[in-house]
Design a protein around this motif. Structure first.
Motif, PDB file in Angstrom:
ATOM      1  N   HIS A   1       0.852  -1.196   0.000  1.00 40.17           N
ATOM      2  CA  HIS A   1       0.000   0.000   0.000  1.00 40.17           C
ATOM      3  C   HIS A   1       0.887   1.245   0.000  1.00 40.17           C
TER       4      HIS A   1
ATOM      5  N   MET B   1     -16.668  -6.747   5.366  1.00 37.49           N
ATOM      6  CA  MET B   1     -15.314  -7.135   5.719  1.00 37.49           C
ATOM      7  C   MET B   1     -15.135  -8.642   5.606  1.00 37.49           C
TER       8      MET B   1
ATOM      9  N   PHE C   1     -14.418  -9.726   2.112  1.00 40.84           N
ATOM     10  CA  PHE C   1     -13.024  -9.506   1.727  1.00 40.84           C
ATOM     11  C   PHE C   1     -12.131 -10.597   2.315  1.00 40.84           C
TER      12      PHE C   1
ATOM     13  N   GLU D   1      -2.877  -6.491   5.654  1.00 34.92           N
ATOM     14  CA  GLU D   1      -3.719  -6.341   4.465  1.00 34.92           C
ATOM     15  C   GLU D   1      -5.191  -6.235   4.843  1.00 34.92           C
ATOM     16  N   GLU D   2      -5.609  -7.029   5.804  1.00 34.13           N
ATOM     17  CA  GLU D   2      -7.009  -6.982   6.223  1.00 34.13           C
ATOM     18  C   GLU D   2      -7.304  -5.719   7.026  1.00 34.13           C
TER      19      GLU D   2
ATOM     20  N   HIS E   1      -7.928  -2.898   4.567  1.00 32.49           N
ATOM     21  CA  HIS E   1      -9.282  -2.928   4.020  1.00 32.49           C
ATOM     22  C   HIS E   1     -10.304  -2.454   5.054  1.00 32.49           C
TER      23      HIS E   1
ATOM     24  N   ARG F   1     -10.366   1.222   5.207  1.00 34.90           N
ATOM     25  CA  ARG F   1     -11.027   1.746   4.017  1.00 34.90           C
ATOM     26  C   ARG F   1     -12.543   1.751   4.210  1.00 34.90           C
ATOM     27  N   ILE F   2     -13.068   0.662   4.749  1.00 35.32           N
ATOM     28  CA  ILE F   2     -14.504   0.598   5.012  1.00 35.32           C
ATOM     29  C   ILE F   2     -14.911   1.659   6.041  1.00 35.32           C
TER      30      ILE F   2
ATOM     31  N   CYS G   1     -14.622   5.474   4.352  1.00 40.03           N
ATOM     32  CA  CYS G   1     -14.947   5.773   2.956  1.00 40.03           C
ATOM     33  C   CYS G   1     -16.330   6.388   2.765  1.00 40.03           C
TER      34      CYS G   1
END
Length: 559
Positions: free
Chosen positions: A49, A159, A162, A181-182, A185, A188-189, A192
């Motif tokens: 990222h 989530m 994903f 990585e999780e 994400h 982001r949720i 956003c």
């Protein structure tokens, strides 16, 4: 084409500087333009990222400056066609009374009927919509998030989809997060939603973690740590959780001067290689060491707003000492840091700690009793039962770490008594975690200490922003505030060899159980106003709440 993945988040802002955080899709040069001021930063990488923190300086004090974000010369913020006003940098005006929002515990689920029915209205989003459409109310100078910004152990359907796309959800840790990585994400949720994203782009923010940012009951006890260490997935979880916290939350808490002292940030700021700096290995090493040796890295932070307000935000999770014969909610290094920052000579002292320092008295004495039992006051067989109970019902607040509780209580009383400079008018603990809100007032107990407080000592709790307490627990918290019950549980704590506290206190307002966001406003050198605000969708679409006042309190309450 490089795109904006998340942000911008407006983080540390003072009279003349601002720090703006972004995540983007690829290596890039990020440019922020605010009026005549332009600043750039190269991205750095972590686990694939790409992030940047852009520092603007030389801004005009007390201004509201629209800004744009560009990637490789292409403007990516504000978004074209957005329903929200332009994002602004509101620099502080010297001498202006502080106005600060605060709250904790926010799950990120849809704002449709199902999400609203299960978790209620998002108070943060309600406030964002109010800010965007109603200019009659003065905006806060910043918002302080007091923990559980994300839930790594109680994941949403989105989530979980994903997670299932990259590993089997039937194998440990199942629906919980596993790695960086999780976490990326999950953030982001969380950030956003267009309304919340706009609010975070234009309202400076500060943050501190609590247990769900990592896992429920994080660092409850030595037994808990030993149990977690045996799980094969825990190492990646704790490293991913702390590493992502550094990137997404901690960096922006720091002033430019404090950030310049951070060893990892020095690597970012000094990088002059041809390729983007990949910080993954060093970031993970820092996170691993910070978990194993908490005194090697500090997550707490502090700042002054002129001579009016001092804000001290304390890490009450990662810095714990858990050895059974030396328990404390803060290790010696962290306690010494707090000791140095809890000083007078300001009008108001604010102490941000995710866990309430002062619970309802009945609950406090119950947790103190639990610690005494777990430490063996009633024998080892009862101690084992006490440990299971401690983990089962979350008996792990300041009250369950009596050594640290009494030490901090003494510091606060010394500040309030004028032993550490001029006594402030108010000393207010700002907290979350407990999924109900209240105000408690404390005073020196003359039976325990000869210190006499000149300051008003207050605990103000705002929780949750969006994650209501189960109905069955509401009765428990209400009972915990009753004096007769508190006295009975206090006698039990004494029987378990718990020393007396130099502070006495009781609840003055609450508890209330709404999803809400609180706003603290300094109105005079000796007065503070607190207001709790919630979203209301009665007779309205669930995604278009109106703002309503839940409670208002003027400090001091007792004078």
């Amino acid at each position: 084409m490089t795109t904006l993945v998340l942000g911008p988040l407006l983080r540390y802002v003072d009279e003349t500087s601002a720090s703006i955080w972004v995540e983007v899709s690829d290596a890039a040069v990020v440019t922020v333009t605010a009026g005549d001021h332009v600043a750039t930063a190269r991205t750095f990488a972590a686990h694939g990222h790409h992030y940047a923190l852009v520092e603007l300086d030389g801004l005009e004090p007390g201004a509201h400056i629209p800004y744009t974000v560009s990637l490789e010369g292409e403007t990516v913020w504000p978004e074209q066609g957005s329903e929200f006003p332009p994002s602004l940098i509101p620099t502080f005006k010297p001498g202006k009374p502080l106005r600060m929002a605060f709250g904790s515990c926010r799950v990120s689920v849809p704002h449709d009927e199902a999400g609203t029915r299960a978790f209620g209205v998002d108070a943060l989003r309600s406030y964002a919509l109010h800010m965007a459409t109603d200019d009659s109310e003065r905006w806060p100078d910043l918002v302080l998030f007091l923990g559980d910004q994300v839930y790594a152990d109680e994941t949403s359907d989105e989530m979980q989809e994903f997670i299932a796309s990259r590993r089997s959800i039937d194998e440990p840790p199942g629906e919980e997060l596993k790695d960086f990585e999780e976490y990326a994400h999950l953030y982001r949720i969380a950030w956003c939603d267009p309304a919340n994203r706009w609010l975070l782009s234009t309202l400076p923010s500060a943050m501190i973690f609590d247990d769900h940012d990592i896992r429920d009951d994080w660092n409850t006890s030595w037994t808990w740590r030993q149990q977690m260490a045996e799980k094969p997935w825990w190492h990646d979880r704790i490293v991913g959780g702390l590493a992502s916290y550094w990137v997404y939350q901690h960096l922006g808490n720091l002033s430019p001067a404090a950030r310049a002292e951070d060893v990892l940030w020095q690597r970012v700021a000094s990088w002059d290689g041809d390729e983007e700096l990949d910080l993954t290995t060093e970031l993970d090493a820092m996170a691993e060491k910070a978990d194993e040796q908490p005194d090697c890295y500090r997550w707490s932070f502090a700042r002054d707003f002129g001579d009016q307000v001092r804000l001290v935000v304390v890490d009450s999770r990662a810095a714990r000492v858990l050895e059974p014969d030396a328990r404390s909610i803060l290790d010696r290094t962290e306690m010494a840091w707090l000791d140095g920052h809890l000083q007078g000579d300001v009008d108001h002292v604010l102490i941000g700690t995710s866990l309430p320092f002062l619970l309802a008295p009945g609950l406090h004495h119950a947790e103190a009793f639990s610690e005494g039992v777990c430490q063996g006051a009633w024998g080892q067989r009862v101690a084992g039962l006490g440990e299971r109970l401690r983990q089962a019902i979350d008996l792990e607040h300041w009250a369950a770490f009596q050594q640290g509780f009494r030490e901090v209580a003494r510091m606060v009383l010394e500040v309030a008594a004028g032993r550490r400079g001029r006594a402030p008018s108010t000393i207010t603990f700002l907290s979350g975690d407990v999924h109900h809100s209240y105000v408690a007032t404390a005073w020196a107990d003359p039976a325990v200490t000869d210190l006499r407080a000149e300051s008003d000592i207050v605990q103000a709790v705002c929780s949750p922003i969006r994650n209501p307490l189960p109905r069955g627990m509401e009765r428990v918290t209400t009972l915990g505030a009753r004096r007769r019950l508190a006295r009975g549980v206090q006698r039990l704590a004494r029987a378990a060899k718990v020393p007396a506290s130099p502070l006495a206190w009781e609840l003055d307002r609450g508890p209330w159980y709404d999803n809400n966001l609180a706003v603290l406003e300094v109105r005079e050198p000796d007065r503070v106003h607190l207001r709790w605000l919630a979203g209301d969708v009665e007779g309205r679409p669930t995604d278009r709440p109106r703002l309503r006042t839940v409670a208002e309190v003027d400090l001091p309450i007792r004078r």
